[in-house]
Design a protein around this motif. Structure first.
Motif, PDB file in Angstrom:
ATOM      1  N   PHE A 127       5.976   2.926  -4.933  1.00  0.00           N
ATOM      2  CA  PHE A 127       6.742   1.986  -4.124  1.00  0.00           C
ATOM      3  C   PHE A 127       8.166   2.494  -3.988  1.00  0.00           C
ATOM      4  CE2 PHE A 127       9.715  -1.619  -3.784  1.00  0.00           C
ATOM      5  CZ  PHE A 127       9.335  -2.048  -2.519  1.00  0.00           C
ATOM      6  N   ASN A 140       1.075   2.097  -1.824  1.00  0.00           N
ATOM      7  CA  ASN A 140       0.105   2.158  -2.917  1.00  0.00           C
ATOM      8  C   ASN A 140      -1.166   1.423  -2.508  1.00  0.00           C
ATOM      9  OD1 ASN A 140      -1.223   2.397  -5.352  1.00  0.00           O
ATOM     10  ND2 ASN A 140       0.530   1.782  -6.586  1.00  0.00           N
ATOM     11  N   ASN A 160       1.116  -2.779  -4.267  1.00  0.00           N
ATOM     12  CA  ASN A 160       2.520  -3.178  -4.385  1.00  0.00           C
ATOM     13  C   ASN A 160       2.712  -4.673  -4.167  1.00  0.00           C
ATOM     14  OD1 ASN A 160       3.769  -0.698  -5.042  1.00  0.00           O
ATOM     15  ND2 ASN A 160       3.627  -0.023  -2.908  1.00  0.00           N
ATOM     16  N   GLY A 180       6.109  -8.189  -5.111  1.00  0.00           N
ATOM     17  CA  GLY A 180       5.574  -7.230  -6.074  1.00  0.00           C
ATOM     18  C   GLY A 180       4.957  -7.898  -7.289  1.00  0.00           C
TER      19      GLY A 180
END
Length: 337
Positions: A127, A140, A160, A180
């Motif tokens: 990230f 990701n 992420n 996140g």
């Protein structure tokens, strides 16, 4: 919409056996109708994008050389190596975009030249890169993409726990939603600063509002773009399955990984781990199964609710309300109409 009793389901690509031949597909995921009226299919096991001519039934490869990898940018898309393409979309200029989940990138195929290029991601998982060029950013395991009404590219960056946005005029990337954190998403929360637990699939309606399926959260949200708020539409958050009809908000979902808004007033879900396609009636707030028995399998295609499927990931609804299904581990593309 045709009543369920009158609808029928059929295979339009694949023979049920994985392979890479004129009559075979292997693990189809995302799919969409292209600007030419053909159906485009992501095949993750063959690492290609196939085109199905809906008039002739002929399958051709339009991206990928059937060898896992990451190569070919700047050359013809059919000579490039891909790594598990998951979802496919077209922009207003007819350029083709698709996610390669295992390469952590989004690629583009030019409509005129057929040349492939990377538009987001470096090929490495992670990230970073917000505020800079998308090709220098880290993703990701991106899963789903869609264009917003302004033509910007949204990416469900699942590991992420975010949705990223690429300004297609400047190529700059930013976080559009998600923090996140692996936390539940509250109903009525603002789009900014709210956790998204497993953002897997996104689509827009004709008014520009978004619909988001949370795979780990086992919920579906509508994103009111005027108010910039998340509205809970479906899923109690608990894993499970019942055929319905039942109130969508309290219904159990089981790993939804595909979503498609329909002009018939419905939202269709590929509820992957229940092996079904489910429809949320956006007017009544009810959810019901429209294809699949709830058990893993392959057919029979005697009726939509008797037809077993196996971990479907892709769902797309055309302008006439015809539903296309990437029946992934049955190695078929099915059509419900």
């Amino acid at each position: 919409m045709v009543g369920l009793a009158q609808r029928r389901i059929e295979t339009i690509a694949g023979n049920g056996q994985p392979g890479y031949a004129a009559d075979q597909i292997s693990n189809p995921y995302g799919l969409t109708i292209g600007p030419d009226g053909a159906l485009y299919i992501c095949e993750i096991d063959n690492h290609v994008i196939r085109r199905l001519d809906l008039k002739t039934g002929k399958l051709t490869t339009v991206a990928g050389n059937a060898r896992r990898g990451y190569s070919g940018d700047g050359g013809p898309a059919t000579a490039a190596s891909l790594n598990e393409p998951y979802e496919i979309r077209f922009d207003k200029a007819s350029h083709m975009f698709f996610v390669e989940m295992k390469n952590h990138i989004v690629r583009r195929v030019d409509a005129k030249t057929g040349v492939i290029s990377t538009v987001a991601g470096t090929g490495q998982a992670g990230f970073g890169g917000d505020g800079g060029p998308a090709t220098a950013a880290l993703l990701n395991q991106p899963h789903s993409i869609q264009f917003d009404p302004a033509g910007n590219l949204l990416i469900c960056d699942i590991q992420n726990q975010r949705i990223r946005i690429v300004d297609m005029k400047t190529d700059a990337i930013a976080t559009w939603a998600g923090t996140g954190e692996k936390k539940p998403t509250p109903d009525g929360a603002p789009l900014q600063g709210t956790p998204l637990w497993g953002p897997r699939a996104i689509d827009f309606d004709a008014k520009g509002n978004a619909y988001l399926a949370l795979r780990e959260g086992n919920k579906v949200f509508r994103i009111d773009m005027a108010a910039r708020k998340l509205e809970h539409l479906a899923g109690s958050g608990e894993k499970g399955y019942a055929p319905g009809p039942e109130p969508a908000k309290t219904a159990k979902l089981n790993g939804p990984k595909g979503v498609a808004w329909s002009r018939d007033g419905g939202l269709y879900l590929a509820d992957t781990e229940s092996h079904t396609i489910r429809r949320i009636d956006l007017k009544t707030g009810m959810i019901a199964t429209v294809a699949g028995s709830g058990a893993a399998g392959d057919g029979p295609e005697s009726s939509p609710l008797e037809c077993k499927m196996k971990r479907p990931h892709g769902v797309y609804v055309d302008k006439k309300g015809v539903v296309y299904i990437g029946d992934s581990e049955a190695h078929r593309v099915r059509r419900l109409r």
